[in-house]
Design a protein around this motif. Structure first.
Motif, mmCIF file in Angstrom:
data_model
loop_
_atom_site.group_PDB
_atom_site.id
_atom_site.type_symbol
_atom_site.label_atom_id
_atom_site.label_comp_id
_atom_site.label_asym_id
_atom_site.label_seq_id
_atom_site.Cartn_x
_atom_site.Cartn_y
_atom_site.Cartn_z
ATOM 1 N N VAL A 1 27.097 37.131 -26.556
ATOM 2 C CA VAL A 1 26.508 36.781 -28.182
ATOM 3 C C VAL A 1 26.180 35.291 -27.988
ATOM 4 C CG1 VAL A 1 26.968 36.474 -29.758
ATOM 5 C CG2 VAL A 1 28.417 37.813 -29.234
ATOM 6 N N ALA A 2 26.539 34.048 -27.008
ATOM 7 C CA ALA A 2 26.429 32.450 -26.969
ATOM 8 C C ALA A 2 24.631 33.153 -25.996
ATOM 9 C CB ALA A 2 26.837 32.471 -26.346
ATOM 10 N N ASN A 3 25.169 33.948 -24.990
ATOM 11 C CA ASN A 3 23.805 33.980 -24.056
ATOM 12 C C ASN A 3 22.591 34.576 -24.726
ATOM 13 O OD1 ASN A 3 24.822 32.468 -21.951
ATOM 14 N ND2 ASN A 3 25.595 34.698 -21.141
ATOM 15 N N ALA A 4 22.964 35.357 -25.362
ATOM 16 C CA ALA A 4 21.713 36.464 -25.909
ATOM 17 C C ALA A 4 20.109 35.440 -26.855
ATOM 18 C CB ALA A 4 22.326 37.971 -26.443
ATOM 19 N N ILE A 5 21.678 34.918 -27.939
ATOM 20 C CA ILE A 5 21.616 33.513 -28.977
ATOM 21 C C ILE A 5 20.261 32.304 -28.092
ATOM 22 C CG2 ILE A 5 21.556 32.267 -30.887
ATOM 23 C CD1 ILE A 5 24.424 33.906 -30.928
ATOM 24 N N LEU A 6 21.165 32.382 -27.440
ATOM 25 C CA LEU A 6 20.618 31.209 -26.653
ATOM 26 C C LEU A 6 19.115 31.631 -25.931
ATOM 27 C CD1 LEU A 6 23.732 29.651 -25.336
ATOM 28 C CD2 LEU A 6 21.815 28.195 -27.531
ATOM 29 N N LEU A 7 18.727 32.515 -25.371
ATOM 30 C CA LEU A 7 18.138 32.734 -23.910
ATOM 31 C C LEU A 7 16.720 33.074 -24.813
ATOM 32 C CD1 LEU A 7 17.746 34.360 -21.393
ATOM 33 C CD2 LEU A 7 18.002 37.069 -21.762
ATOM 34 N N PRO A 8 16.611 33.458 -25.547
ATOM 35 C CA PRO A 8 14.463 33.037 -25.906
ATOM 36 C C PRO A 8 13.882 32.129 -25.995
ATOM 37 C CG PRO A 8 15.838 35.302 -27.342
ATOM 38 C CD PRO A 8 16.884 34.548 -26.567
ATOM 39 N N THR A 9 15.210 31.535 -26.887
ATOM 40 C CA THR A 9 14.421 29.268 -27.113
ATOM 41 C C THR A 9 14.658 28.940 -25.762
ATOM 42 O OG1 THR A 9 15.616 29.392 -29.107
ATOM 43 C CG2 THR A 9 15.621 28.101 -28.174
ATOM 44 N N VAL A 10 15.553 29.066 -25.094
ATOM 45 C CA VAL A 10 15.613 28.383 -23.393
ATOM 46 C C VAL A 10 14.355 28.711 -22.719
ATOM 47 C CG1 VAL A 10 17.282 27.680 -21.045
ATOM 48 C CG2 VAL A 10 18.281 28.003 -23.631
ATOM 49 N N MET A 11 13.972 30.134 -22.402
ATOM 50 C CA MET A 11 13.190 29.935 -22.288
ATOM 51 C C MET A 11 11.227 29.908 -23.077
ATOM 52 S SD MET A 11 13.598 34.815 -22.118
ATOM 53 C CE MET A 11 12.531 35.130 -20.593
ATOM 54 N N GLU A 12 11.522 29.961 -23.581
ATOM 55 C CA GLU A 12 10.251 29.309 -24.856
ATOM 56 C C GLU A 12 10.077 27.483 -23.822
ATOM 57 O OE1 GLU A 12 11.361 29.473 -28.470
ATOM 58 O OE2 GLU A 12 10.145 31.569 -28.721
ATOM 59 N N TYR A 13 11.966 26.874 -24.338
ATOM 60 C CA TYR A 13 11.690 25.416 -22.803
ATOM 61 C C TYR A 13 11.627 25.680 -22.193
ATOM 62 C CZ TYR A 13 14.286 21.704 -21.699
ATOM 63 O OH TYR A 13 14.240 20.197 -20.731
ATOM 64 N N ASN A 14 11.387 26.808 -20.829
ATOM 65 C CA ASN A 14 11.789 26.462 -19.571
ATOM 66 C C ASN A 14 10.318 27.029 -19.215
ATOM 67 O OD1 ASN A 14 13.915 25.276 -18.734
ATOM 68 N ND2 ASN A 14 14.876 27.254 -18.679
ATOM 69 N N ALA A 15 9.590 27.337 -20.222
ATOM 70 C CA ALA A 15 8.214 28.604 -19.643
ATOM 71 C C ALA A 15 7.366 27.205 -19.132
ATOM 72 C CB ALA A 15 7.401 29.265 -20.892
ATOM 73 N N PRO A 16 7.059 26.266 -19.379
ATOM 74 C CA PRO A 16 5.886 25.436 -18.034
ATOM 75 C C PRO A 16 6.880 25.309 -16.717
ATOM 76 C CG PRO A 16 6.558 24.256 -20.513
ATOM 77 C CD PRO A 16 7.465 25.969 -20.130
ATOM 78 N N ALA A 17 7.935 25.070 -16.826
ATOM 79 C CA ALA A 17 8.618 25.364 -14.856
ATOM 80 C C ALA A 17 8.265 26.464 -14.198
ATOM 81 C CB ALA A 17 9.349 24.378 -15.289
ATOM 82 N N THR A 18 8.472 27.590 -14.978
ATOM 83 C CA THR A 18 8.199 28.968 -14.486
ATOM 84 C C THR A 18 7.091 29.174 -13.333
ATOM 85 O OG1 THR A 18 7.745 29.728 -16.345
ATOM 86 C CG2 THR A 18 10.140 28.891 -15.742
#
Length: 382
Positions: free
Chosen positions: A278-295
């Motif tokens: 549950v913790a991972n699932a909630i965090l995943l989209p937000t962290v993906m947005e944060y990481n996007a420029p480095a991918t």
């Protein structure tokens, strides 16, 4: 630079795979089994599916079930004591990540007694000996603990999870039987499935990723995107697809690492006992947005694997947004909450941020981060 890959000696996949447990035990010359499970799986009759097989062939065993959903140092130490009393020579771990993680720690300490305090196993421990042989029987489609060299133990006194990485702990045999997962409730199926998706996505974009791991993670993303909804609906096809998808994700991330979704999820489990998936699932989209420029272009690949059409024609920004949207859609479809409002207390954010920054998964994140960055990510979900 050489890239290391560590996998099980043997794995069995598909309906009826548990039938290979006893032949493996007998064929390897083991004399007595130490069964690790938890009380809930025993009550549900899941453990009996395996112990009935042992009984039928008169294979002696003892059962240890003092294992919490987020296993603690105390659980491990109790397991070590029980194993020593059992006169067993092999562990059969029946469960999800919690049970298999506890079994790994127990098995490592039995053969490496200098680490009996458990805390010294955190990080990459300098163990010398392979753990007691483990046959890992997965009952959830998510953690892939049956194929990884990682395990996580909770330090209750310090309100933190310890990530342990050790090539000596990998189970010698993995049993990935979707029939063992059929009794999982919908919420657990959804949470563990999103945990598997997080493994695949973080493993694909982590700093240590390379061609072989990329191949595995993209296939895992595609399998999970295709089958998670069906698994939650408890279809046979969905269960089988998820069983395979989560295992393939584990083959990859175990060897290349993860990122700050996991480092942020770990303190939530330690402090609030939040289910890891549950913790991972909630965090995943937000962290993906944060990481996007480095991918780079990797989110385009993720979007395509998630089933998004015409990704080749998209701008890089549109492709990144499409990948994030596809993850949000899947998460919503299987009933995962969208924020941390019912979990996190604002006064704990500083502690959570520092704990996440100190976590062993953080250095693998594709984007350089800081305690302040992580704090803002938590706050954005409150």
């Amino acid at each position: 630079m050489a890239n290391r890959f560590v996998l099980n000696e043997t794995s069995y996949h598909g309906s009826g795979a548990i039938s290979h447990i006893v032949p493996e035990i007998i064929g390897r010359g083991f004399q007595k089994v130490f069964v690790c499970a938890d009380a809930e799986l025993i009550a549900l009759g899941i453990v009996a599916k395996v112990t009935d097989l042992l009984d039928a062939e008169e294979v002696p065993y003892t059962v240890f079930s003092d294992i919490k959903a987020n296993p603690t140092i105390q659980n491990v130490q109790a397991g070590v004591a029980a194993f020593k009393e059992s006169d067993a020579d092999v562990i059969v771990a029946i469960g999800g990540g919690s049970v298999i993680d506890a079994a790994k720690a127990i098995g490592i300490i039995i053969t490496n007694p200098a680490f009996a305090d458990v805390r010294s196993l955190e990080g990459v421990a300098s163990t010398k000996n392979k753990c007691v042989p483990i046959i890992a029987v997965a009952t959830t489609a998510g953690t892939a603990a049956e194929v990884t060299i990682n395990y996580v133990i909770t330090d209750v006194e310090k309100n933190r999870k310890m990530v342990c990485v050790d090539v000596h702990d990998i189970p010698v045999v993995a049993i990935v039987d979707p029939d063992m997962m059929a009794s999982m409730p919908k919420g657990l199926t959804a949470a563990t499935g999103m945990d598997a998706l997080t493994h695949a996505i973080e493993g694909y974009i982590t700093r240590g990723a390379w061609k072989m791991s990329d191949m595995l993670h993209l296939e895992a993303i595609a399998l999970i995107a295709t089958h998670l909804r069906g698994a939650v609906a408890n279809t046979a096809e969905g269960r089988e697809g998820m069983a395979l998808g989560q295992y393939i994700a584990g083959m990859g991330f175990s060897n290349v690492g993860l990122g700050i979704v996991h480092s942020m999820a770990h303190p939530l489990g330690a402090l609030y006992d939040t289910p890891h998936g549950v913790a991972n699932a909630i965090l995943l989209p937000t962290v993906m947005e944060y990481n996007a420029p480095a991918t780079g272009e990797k989110y385009r690949d993720i979007a395509k694997a998630m089933g998004v059409i015409n990704t080749e024609a998209m701008t890089i920004e549109d492709a990144r947004n499409a990948a994030i949207s596809a993850v949000k859609q899947l998460s919503g479809d299987v009933g995962i909450p969208t924020d941390l409002k019912d979990i996190v207390k604002k006064e704990d954010v500083d502690f959570l941020a520092q704990s996440a920054y100190d976590d062993a998964c953080r250095p693998g994140n594709p984007k350089d981060t800081s305690v302040d960055d992580i704090r803002e990510l938590y706050i954005s979900l409150l």
